[in-house]
Design a protein around this motif. Structure first.
Motif, PDB file in Angstrom:
ATOM      1  N   LEU B  90       0.836  -1.212   0.000  1.00 38.29           N
ATOM      2  CA  LEU B  90       0.000   0.000   0.000  1.00 38.29           C
ATOM      3  C   LEU B  90       0.867   1.256   0.000  1.00 38.29           C
ATOM      4  CD1 LEU B  90      -2.865  -0.784   2.565  1.00 38.29           C
ATOM      5  CD2 LEU B  90      -2.875  -1.063   0.082  1.00 38.29           C
ATOM      6  N   LEU B  91       1.925   1.258   0.824  1.00 36.43           N
ATOM      7  CA  LEU B  91       2.814   2.427   0.880  1.00 36.43           C
ATOM      8  C   LEU B  91       3.398   2.710  -0.505  1.00 36.43           C
ATOM      9  CD1 LEU B  91       4.700   1.847   4.260  1.00 36.43           C
ATOM     10  CD2 LEU B  91       3.333   3.854   3.672  1.00 36.43           C
ATOM     11  N   HIS B  92       3.876   1.651  -1.168  1.00 41.40           N
ATOM     12  CA  HIS B  92       4.485   1.853  -2.488  1.00 41.40           C
ATOM     13  C   HIS B  92       3.427   2.184  -3.546  1.00 41.40           C
ATOM     14  CE1 HIS B  92       8.563  -0.258  -1.501  1.00 41.40           C
ATOM     15  NE2 HIS B  92       8.305   0.772  -0.733  1.00 41.40           N
ATOM     16  N   ASP B  93       2.259   1.555  -3.438  1.00 40.29           N
ATOM     17  CA  ASP B  93       1.166   1.867  -4.377  1.00 40.29           C
ATOM     18  C   ASP B  93       0.794   3.340  -4.348  1.00 40.29           C
ATOM     19  OD1 ASP B  93       0.840  -0.626  -5.276  1.00 40.29           O
ATOM     20  OD2 ASP B  93      -1.144  -0.971  -4.413  1.00 40.29           O
ATOM     21  N   ASP B  94       0.710   3.884  -3.139  1.00 38.49           N
ATOM     22  CA  ASP B  94       0.287   5.281  -3.024  1.00 38.49           C
ATOM     23  C   ASP B  94       1.332   6.217  -3.631  1.00 38.49           C
ATOM     24  OD1 ASP B  94      -2.150   4.706  -1.927  1.00 38.49           O
ATOM     25  OD2 ASP B  94      -1.495   4.924   0.148  1.00 38.49           O
ATOM     26  N   VAL B  95       2.611   5.804  -3.577  1.00 36.79           N
ATOM     27  CA  VAL B  95       3.646   6.593  -4.255  1.00 36.79           C
ATOM     28  C   VAL B  95       3.456   6.487  -5.763  1.00 36.79           C
ATOM     29  CG1 VAL B  95       6.128   6.761  -4.723  1.00 36.79           C
ATOM     30  CG2 VAL B  95       5.323   6.384  -2.382  1.00 36.79           C
ATOM     31  N   VAL B  96       3.264   5.247  -6.228  1.00 39.33           N
ATOM     32  CA  VAL B  96       3.155   5.008  -7.667  1.00 39.33           C
ATOM     33  C   VAL B  96       1.913   5.701  -8.242  1.00 39.33           C
ATOM     34  CG1 VAL B  96       2.710   3.186  -9.373  1.00 39.33           C
ATOM     35  CG2 VAL B  96       4.514   2.883  -7.667  1.00 39.33           C
ATOM     36  N   ASP B  97       0.803   5.615  -7.513  1.00 40.28           N
ATOM     37  CA  ASP B  97      -0.446   6.223  -7.997  1.00 40.28           C
ATOM     38  C   ASP B  97      -0.570   7.701  -7.635  1.00 40.28           C
ATOM     39  OD1 ASP B  97      -1.207   3.835  -9.062  1.00 40.28           O
ATOM     40  OD2 ASP B  97      -2.548   3.278  -7.417  1.00 40.28           O
ATOM     41  N   GLU B  98       0.427   8.227  -6.909  1.00 40.26           N
ATOM     42  CA  GLU B  98       0.368   9.615  -6.439  1.00 40.26           C
ATOM     43  C   GLU B  98      -0.939   9.892  -5.696  1.00 40.26           C
ATOM     44  OE1 GLU B  98       1.188  11.859 -10.004  1.00 40.26           O
ATOM     45  OE2 GLU B  98       2.964  10.655 -10.407  1.00 40.26           O
ATOM     46  N   THR B 107      -2.750  10.133   2.753  1.00 36.76           N
ATOM     47  CA  THR B 107      -1.763   9.060   2.626  1.00 36.76           C
ATOM     48  C   THR B 107      -0.440   9.464   3.274  1.00 36.76           C
ATOM     49  OG1 THR B 107      -1.142   9.970   0.487  1.00 36.76           O
ATOM     50  CG2 THR B 107      -2.714   8.153   0.475  1.00 36.76           C
ATOM     51  N   ALA B 108       0.391   8.443   3.549  1.00 42.23           N
ATOM     52  CA  ALA B 108       1.702   8.678   4.163  1.00 42.23           C
ATOM     53  C   ALA B 108       2.577   9.539   3.260  1.00 42.23           C
ATOM     54  CB  ALA B 108       2.397   7.353   4.464  1.00 42.23           C
ATOM     55  N   ASN B 109       2.485   9.315   1.938  1.00 46.24           N
ATOM     56  CA  ASN B 109       3.322  10.109   1.032  1.00 46.24           C
ATOM     57  C   ASN B 109       2.923  11.579   1.061  1.00 46.24           C
ATOM     58  OD1 ASN B 109       1.144   8.551  -0.172  1.00 46.24           O
ATOM     59  ND2 ASN B 109       1.536   9.649  -2.070  1.00 46.24           N
ATOM     60  N   LEU B 110       1.676  11.843   1.434  1.00 43.11           N
ATOM     61  CA  LEU B 110       1.237  13.231   1.551  1.00 43.11           C
ATOM     62  C   LEU B 110       1.658  13.805   2.912  1.00 43.11           C
ATOM     63  CD1 LEU B 110      -0.548  15.164  -0.269  1.00 43.11           C
ATOM     64  CD2 LEU B 110      -2.353  14.722   1.382  1.00 43.11           C
TER      65      LEU B 110
END
Lengths: 333, 333
Positions: B90-98, B107-110
């Motif tokens: 999920l962590l990597h998906d959210d990076v990939v899907d922005e 999201t964590a990336n945000l």
């Protein structure tokens, strides 16, 4: 100066001695980086794996196993495992650092995109675990999965320690032990384990890899400031621009007077960098002798690496590994 | 409609039946997401792990092991392993899907940054391998490392298939089998393996997880177009905007006349999307009945999942897993 272009090259002697094994490692890598369904995977991987990397880490595994008399097939799997973990790490590092060049070529994140680098890195991590599973050694799997966790932890620590002037030499050592030395020490240790070497030799191999990796990273960080030369080369100052707290800076910050400290706060913590700041940083490092002091620490770790080898029986590969420790620090002239 | 708010909740009955085991899983997850040196790691992980996820995958492992009469401690490790792999993905998906939202929260990336999401994901992958190593079962490690590779492969395939109108139902099935079903089937299979279940039961558990995961993802993709309702909700159309080729679109493209095909080329391949295009896409899907046809496929896979369970001995958990298969497709009303 890279590892490739010096006069004495223990690395080349290792490569020659281990040529037959390395050929099998390269075949296995090529076989396992394939993907039936997603051609993007071997494209991205090949760009990095075949870019003429030194294959230093897999050679450490092969050398350790051979020195300990191993005659089975699994040192090849472990060497490929170690290279896959390293390659996965590089792919993710380049995303994290927003790098555009690696080994003199454009990075995968630039040629394709960050998405591909993240996902292909994940694929290679998974492939590395498949490979190590094939050895059937639980101990080897414990060592390599621990190393993978320590690598990621070191990278996260580096991320949070960047731009923070409170980062001290203890934190720095933790960061480089994680991001660099953990894979070196795992690489040598699993070579001994798969060979069934006695426990004291396995520990010695771990200690060698750990100290070699630390020396290697300290030298890398020193070379980022041009080593001991006073000339600013084209590759000088990347860490400075990225506001990373590496050993030469940490030592200079510790010795800074009030005015110098204000300089470091501005350029590292606040990231307000102007023309001439890199020169000023170098001048402060030279004033306090921190480049020399950093080199002295690298020499200490190289000596520790060589000392660890004395627990192992005499072997031509043992001598090459000792020379390699000297050579790693000889990159700083 | 999410899994959480329907009238019949086999998921809640599973959670109740497995409450003692799940408590141990949660304790183990909390213990292993800690990092002595890098506090960023548990911060990011806790944000996701404690956001009230359904813990569906670890429950599948626990249910499979218990159904097969397991009385040892390692189903807890395997359930935590599966949840760590899922969280890392999920962590990597959210990076990939922005992505900016997950489970109704930023999201964590945000909240942190992409770097942290990439590296903490790597840490959790490594931790998952440490956990599975502790079970001492080589077969379990083979299954889970294979699943990890298939997941990454599916994600890469999805990346390269996006925006490509030539993506057919075969490619779609490969993508969702990788990105979703591989972890479902590994989760159920390792439960049977750790319990020492007979081979036909292990295979049945794999087949159940595979079919359940496929049904689950088809339904997710259908719900992204609002299911069978004609109302455009606030969560409708994310895949359309990201130009992902999911089953309702693939079926509509296959049945398109020349004018309709030009529409799909413009909005999906060229990404030239205008006001009203989502409505037009939905109208084409309704015209060709592709939402209904997609739902029919999900029902087929749910039936396959239930059929697989008949190879297992009668057990209250077996009935809950059968109900779960029905429930997953009942999300589409």
């Amino acid at each position: 100066m890279s590892l490739d272009d010096a006069a004495t090259k223990p690395h080349d002697r290792l490569a020659e001695h281990l040529a037959a094994d390395m050929e099998r490692v390269n075949l296995l890598i090529r076989d396992r980086m394939a993907s039936q369904h997603a051609p993007r995977i071997p494209e991205v991987t090949a760009h990095l794996v075949e870019a003429g990397g030194k294959r230093l880490r897999p050679m450490l595994t092969l050398a350790a196993a051979r020195m300990c008399g191993y005659g089975g097939p699994y040192h090849v799997h472990l060497a490929a495992t170690v290279e896959f973990i390293h390659t996965a790490t590089l792919l993710h590092d380049d995303v994290v650092d927003e790098s555009t060049q690696r080994r003199g070529r454009p990075t995968a994140n630039l040629l394709w995109d960050n998405k591909s680098s993240v996902l292909v890195g994940d694929y290679l991590f998974a492939r590395s675990f498949q490979l190590m599973t094939e050895t059937g050694s639980m101990r080897v799997m414990g060592i390599l999965s621990n190393a993978s966790a320590v690598i990621a932890e070191g990278e996260v620590l580096q991320l949070t320690a960047a731009q923070d002037l409170a980062t001290d030499e203890g934190v720095y050592l933790q960061v480089i032990r994680g991001k660099t030395a953990a894979l070196f020490s795992a690489a040598t240790e699993v070579g001994g384990v798969i060979a069934g070497a006695p426990e004291d030799q396995v520990q010695a191999l771990h200690a060698y890899g750990d100290a070699l990796g630390i020396a290697f990273q300290i030298v890398d960080d020193l070379l980022d400031y041009g080593g001991l030369s006073e000339v600013i080369g084209k590759n000088t100052g990347d860490d400075f621009r990225e506001r990373k707290l590496t050993l030469p800076v940490i030592k200079a910050v510790a010795l800074a007077d009030a005015e110098e400290r204000a300089f470091w706060v501005r350029v590292i913590e606040k990231g307000d960098q102007r023309e001439g700041d890199l020169q000023q940083a170098l001048a402060l490092m030279q004033k306090h002798g921190t480049l020399q002091a950093t080199r002295a620490e690298a020499l200490d770790w190289a000596a520790k690496a060589k000392a660890a080898l004395t627990a192992l029986p005499p072997h031509p590969l043992r001598e090459m590994l000792a020379d390699l420790a000297d050579y790693v620090v000889a990159r700083v002239s």
